[in-house]
Every structure is written in structure tokens, then in C-alpha cells.
Write a protein that holds these residues in place. Structure first.
Motif, PDB file in Angstrom:
ATOM      1  N   THR A  78     -11.093 -10.016  29.112  1.00 28.22           N
ATOM      2  CA  THR A  78      -9.866 -10.331  28.778  1.00 28.22           C
ATOM      3  C   THR A  78      -9.190 -10.377  27.425  1.00 28.22           C
ATOM      4  OG1 THR A  78     -10.554 -12.315  30.121  1.00 28.22           O
ATOM      5  CG2 THR A  78      -8.530 -12.699  29.035  1.00 28.22           C
ATOM      6  N   PRO A  79      -9.901 -10.242  26.119  1.00 30.03           N
ATOM      7  CA  PRO A  79      -9.204 -10.023  24.966  1.00 30.03           C
ATOM      8  C   PRO A  79      -8.881  -8.866  24.803  1.00 30.03           C
ATOM      9  CG  PRO A  79     -11.202 -11.632  24.515  1.00 30.03           C
ATOM     10  CD  PRO A  79     -11.372 -11.152  26.147  1.00 30.03           C
ATOM     11  N   LYS A  80      -9.178  -7.717  25.263  1.00 29.06           N
ATOM     12  CA  LYS A  80      -8.704  -6.631  25.242  1.00 29.06           C
ATOM     13  C   LYS A  80      -7.742  -6.450  26.175  1.00 29.06           C
ATOM     14  CE  LYS A  80      -8.847  -2.275  24.457  1.00 29.06           C
ATOM     15  NZ  LYS A  80      -8.499  -1.328  23.207  1.00 29.06           N
ATOM     16  N   MET A  81      -7.884  -7.014  27.333  1.00 28.00           N
ATOM     17  CA  MET A  81      -6.497  -6.820  28.345  1.00 28.00           C
ATOM     18  C   MET A  81      -5.473  -7.470  27.630  1.00 28.00           C
ATOM     19  SD  MET A  81      -6.409  -8.054  32.207  1.00 28.00           S
ATOM     20  CE  MET A  81      -6.764  -9.837  31.642  1.00 28.00           C
ATOM     21  N   LEU A  82      -5.687  -8.931  27.034  1.00 27.36           N
ATOM     22  CA  LEU A  82      -4.354  -9.543  26.189  1.00 27.36           C
ATOM     23  C   LEU A  82      -3.819  -8.492  25.234  1.00 27.36           C
ATOM     24  CD1 LEU A  82      -5.917 -13.026  25.784  1.00 27.36           C
ATOM     25  CD2 LEU A  82      -4.180 -12.307  27.374  1.00 27.36           C
ATOM     26  N   ALA A  83      -4.706  -7.837  24.297  1.00 28.42           N
ATOM     27  CA  ALA A  83      -4.253  -7.076  23.482  1.00 28.42           C
ATOM     28  C   ALA A  83      -3.451  -5.823  24.077  1.00 28.42           C
ATOM     29  CB  ALA A  83      -5.307  -6.421  22.576  1.00 28.42           C
ATOM     30  N   ASN A  84      -3.832  -5.282  25.006  1.00 25.55           N
ATOM     31  CA  ASN A  84      -3.099  -4.219  25.658  1.00 25.55           C
ATOM     32  C   ASN A  84      -1.748  -4.520  26.157  1.00 25.55           C
ATOM     33  OD1 ASN A  84      -5.447  -2.474  25.124  1.00 25.55           O
ATOM     34  ND2 ASN A  84      -6.171  -2.549  27.189  1.00 25.55           N
ATOM     35  N   PHE A  85      -1.593  -5.935  26.588  1.00 25.18           N
ATOM     36  CA  PHE A  85      -0.198  -6.353  26.867  1.00 25.18           C
ATOM     37  C   PHE A  85       0.808  -6.058  26.018  1.00 25.18           C
ATOM     38  CE2 PHE A  85      -2.495  -8.957  30.453  1.00 25.18           C
ATOM     39  CZ  PHE A  85      -2.078  -8.230  31.293  1.00 25.18           C
ATOM     40  N   VAL A  86       0.377  -6.334  24.742  1.00 24.32           N
ATOM     41  CA  VAL A  86       1.628  -6.287  23.628  1.00 24.32           C
ATOM     42  C   VAL A  86       1.582  -5.223  22.537  1.00 24.32           C
ATOM     43  CG1 VAL A  86       1.403  -8.765  23.512  1.00 24.32           C
ATOM     44  CG2 VAL A  86      -0.304  -7.396  22.233  1.00 24.32           C
ATOM     45  N   THR A  87       0.691  -3.901  23.119  1.00 22.73           N
ATOM     46  CA  THR A  87       0.724  -2.685  22.725  1.00 22.73           C
ATOM     47  C   THR A  87       1.220  -1.801  23.666  1.00 22.73           C
ATOM     48  OG1 THR A  87      -1.384  -2.370  23.374  1.00 22.73           O
ATOM     49  CG2 THR A  87      -1.561  -3.106  21.179  1.00 22.73           C
ATOM     50  N   GLU A  88       1.660  -0.578  22.850  1.00 18.68           N
ATOM     51  CA  GLU A  88       2.548   0.375  23.713  1.00 18.68           C
ATOM     52  C   GLU A  88       1.646   1.199  24.612  1.00 18.68           C
ATOM     53  OE1 GLU A  88       5.267   2.888  21.436  1.00 18.68           O
ATOM     54  OE2 GLU A  88       6.423   1.270  20.644  1.00 18.68           O
ATOM     55  N   LYS A  89       0.742   1.513  23.970  1.00 17.05           N
ATOM     56  CA  LYS A  89      -0.580   2.375  24.467  1.00 17.05           C
ATOM     57  C   LYS A  89      -1.760   1.561  24.592  1.00 17.05           C
ATOM     58  CE  LYS A  89       1.043   7.213  24.372  1.00 17.05           C
ATOM     59  NZ  LYS A  89       0.606   8.575  23.779  1.00 17.05           N
ATOM     60  N   ASP A  90      -2.456   1.631  25.812  1.00 19.04           N
ATOM     61  CA  ASP A  90      -3.775   0.649  26.072  1.00 19.04           C
ATOM     62  C   ASP A  90      -4.623   1.482  25.803  1.00 19.04           C
ATOM     63  OD1 ASP A  90      -1.638  -0.909  26.792  1.00 19.04           O
ATOM     64  OD2 ASP A  90      -2.087  -1.042  28.949  1.00 19.04           O
ATOM     65  N   ILE A  91      -4.984   1.884  24.530  1.00 21.33           N
ATOM     66  CA  ILE A  91      -6.100   2.714  24.044  1.00 21.33           C
ATOM     67  C   ILE A  91      -7.613   2.322  23.879  1.00 21.33           C
ATOM     68  CG2 ILE A  91      -6.699   4.637  22.203  1.00 21.33           C
ATOM     69  CD1 ILE A  91      -4.011   5.002  21.811  1.00 21.33           C
ATOM     70  N   ILE A  92      -8.334   2.734  24.451  1.00 24.64           N
ATOM     71  CA  ILE A  92      -9.766   2.345  24.215  1.00 24.64           C
ATOM     72  C   ILE A  92     -10.587   3.515  24.033  1.00 24.64           C
ATOM     73  CG2 ILE A  92     -10.490   2.327  26.479  1.00 24.64           C
ATOM     74  CD1 ILE A  92     -12.292  -0.105  26.223  1.00 24.64           C
TER      75      ILE A  92
END
Length: 311
Positions: A78-92
Motif C-alpha cells: 500500500t505505501p508504494k501504491m499511495l506514493a504512485n497516486f500522487v506522482t506523474e510516473k509510477d516508477i519502481i
């Protein structure tokens, strides 16, 4: 050659739950609320069981272990998913992705077997109540818990090791909101037959074996309950099992839908929906199910709150 060098991709883009920009903020707020309830609920359950001496029984020992697994399981995703909601590109990155995959599988597999251990505990409590304290000793509970984590680590290590052997070079976009097995296999330029076979075999073992153990336990439990003459006794016996049955139905139903069918049959969009259930919804619901439907937990909570009010 190092395992990590087998991939030509150094970082991935997670497609996420939705590509529509207007849904990002509502989804962020929704899953932030779910994660907050998950953390608060599971930490509260663990703390309550530790602080309440009358909850120091095998049933609540397993329940605290389940709460720990749920907390870790949700925290891996979940924390990574939450961070991805507020960034332009969901990079990992590739190492981060493989690490997330590894720990996700550890706790997902561990939860399957922990639910089976809890079913066995309920079987002994209802079918052999006079021998319960002898059979469900501290040593047996401890080794059952060790076995649960051991199976989780072994299964996760096998899956992740074979994933590291693949060439991931088709694209760097993972059609999911976290690094899961099937979405990663779609990126492979090399043969994935062994990986897909391993998913079916190990998923059958880690989902069907606990499920059959739970089913067998409840067949004996129901047969034993039906022999109880008093209506009150039958009602009490059923109430001690109902919470566990709900938790099992939610978790195994969504996990089986995702992993016990060939990747050609299941679509990633359907997989995302079922994944949301067992990665975020179930870890939130479990402490609520066990607390709202359990008199001992509610009594312990009232006792702790009354002590805090007197301080």
C-alpha cells in the motif's frame, strides 16, 4: 552472471489501478483511509492481546500472528501504491520490484497457512475440549507458527529465484499496481512455462492444501456442534467459528480467483480487482471481523479503556 543482470530493464512503470487522472486523488484518499484503518486495527489487536492476560490462549496467539501478517502484507504493497497516486510516473526499480514481489509472496503464503492453523485450533477446541490445553501446548503453537513462516519463505524464494532467471525486455510497463507474478511474466522475452507451472503447482499447494485442511476441520466441527443438545451451546460454538469462516472466505476466494487459473484465462483487469481484496481489503477487515464478533475481545477492550480512563 548475477541474477539481476538477466533483466534488460533496470526500472519499471506501474500502470496502477486506473489511468484516469481525475480518479487519482479519490483513489489516494480511499486507500489512505483503508491503510490507516488496517494499521490501527491490526496494531490495536496485537497490543490488546499482549496486554490482556485472559487472551493469552492459543486462539488469540494465532490471531495476533494473523494480525502481524496482515499488517506486513498490506505494508509491502500500500505505501508504494499511495506514493504512485500522487506522482506523474509510477516508477519502481528492478531490485525494489523483486524485493516487493518476494515479501508480498512471503506474507500471502503465510496467511494461507496461518488460517489453516487457526482452523485446526478451533477443531481441537470444539471436538476435544477436555484435551485442548494438552494438545494445543505452547510448543505446538510455536512450531506451527514457525512452519507457517517457513512455508512462506520457501515458496517465495522459489518463485522469486525463477523470476530472476527471466529476461524481462518486452516493455518496462507492468500492467498492475504492484510487482506480482503474472504481470511480470508478461514482460518476459524468454520461456515462462516453468514459471507458470510453478505458479499452478505451488498455488495449488499453498491455497488448496490449507483450504482442504480448513474444510476438513469444519466438517468435524459442524458434526460435533450438531451433537450438542442445548441451543445455547450450539450458538456459542458456531459464534466462535463464524469470524474465522468470514476471514477464510474473503481471502481464499480472491486469492484462488487470481492464481488457480492459467494466465491465458485470467485478465489483468480482473486480477487487479481480486488483488485489491487480498492485499488491502482483507487485512483491513480481519481485525474488524474478529473484534466486532468476539465477546472476549470486546471485554478486553473495555477493560483496557477503563484502566486508561482511571489514569
Amino acid at each position: 552472471m548475477a541474477a539481476g543482470n538477466h533483466s534488460l530493464v533496470t526500472e519499471f512503470i506501474l500502470a496502477g489501478l486506473s489511468e484516469q487522472p481525475e480518479l487519482q486523488l479519490p483513489l489516494f484518499l480511499l486507500f489512505l483511509g483503508i491503510y490507516a484503518v488496517t494499521v490501527l486495527g491490526n496494531l490495536s489487536m496485537i497490543t490488546l492481546i499482549i496486554l490482556s492476560s485472559h487472551l493469552h490462549t492459543p486462539m488469540y496467539y494465532f490471531l495476533s500472528s494473523l494480525s502481524f501478517i496482515d499488517l506486513c502484507h498490506s505494508t509491502v504493497i500500500t505505501p508504494k501504491m499511495l506514493a504512485n497516486f500522487v506522482t506523474e510516473k509510477d516508477i519502481i526499480s528492478y531490485p525494489e520490484c523483486m524485493t516487493q514481489l518476494y515479501f508480498f509472496l512471503v506474507f500471502a503464503i503465510a496467511e494461507c497457512h496461518m488460517l489453516a492453523a487457526m482452523a485446526y485450533d478451533r477443531y481441537v477446541a470444539i471436538c476435544s475440549p477436555l484435551l485442548y490445553n494438552v494438545i494445543m501446548s505452547y510448543h505446538l503453537c510455536f512450531w506451527l507458527t514457525v512452519g507457517v513462516y517457513f512455508l512462506g519463505i520457501i515458496g517465495s524464494t522459489v518463485h522469486t529465484s525463477f523470476m530472476l532467471r527471466l529476461f524481462l525486455c518486452k516493455t518496462n510497463v507492468i500492467n498492475h499496481y504492484f510487482c506480482d507474478l503474472f504481470p511480470l511474466l508478461e514482460l518476459s522475452c524468454s520461456s515462462t512455462h516453468i514459471n507458470e507451472l510453478l505458479i499452478l503447482v505451488l498455488s495449488a499447494f499453498n491455497i488448496l492444501t490449507p483450504a482442504l485442511t480448513i474444510l476438513a476441520s469444519y466438517i468435524f466441527i459442524i458434526a460435533s456442534i450438531l451433537r450438542i443438545r442445548s441451543t445455547e451451546g450450539r450458538s456459542k460454538a458456531f459464534s466462535t467459528c463464524s469470524s474465522h469462516v468470514l476471514a477464510v472466505a474473503f481471502f481464499f476466494g480472491s486469492a484462488a480467483f487470481m492464481y488457480l487459473q492459467p494466465s491465458s484465462v485470467s485478465s489483468m483487469d480482473q486480477g487487479k480487482v481480486s488483488s485489491v481484496f487480498y492485499t488491502t481489503i482483507v487485512p483491513m477487515l480481519n481485525p474488524l471481523i474478529y473484534s466486532l464478533r468476539n465477546k472476549d475481545v470486546k471485554f478486553a477492550l473495555k477493560k483496557i479503556l477503563s484502566r486508561a480512563a482511571c489514569l
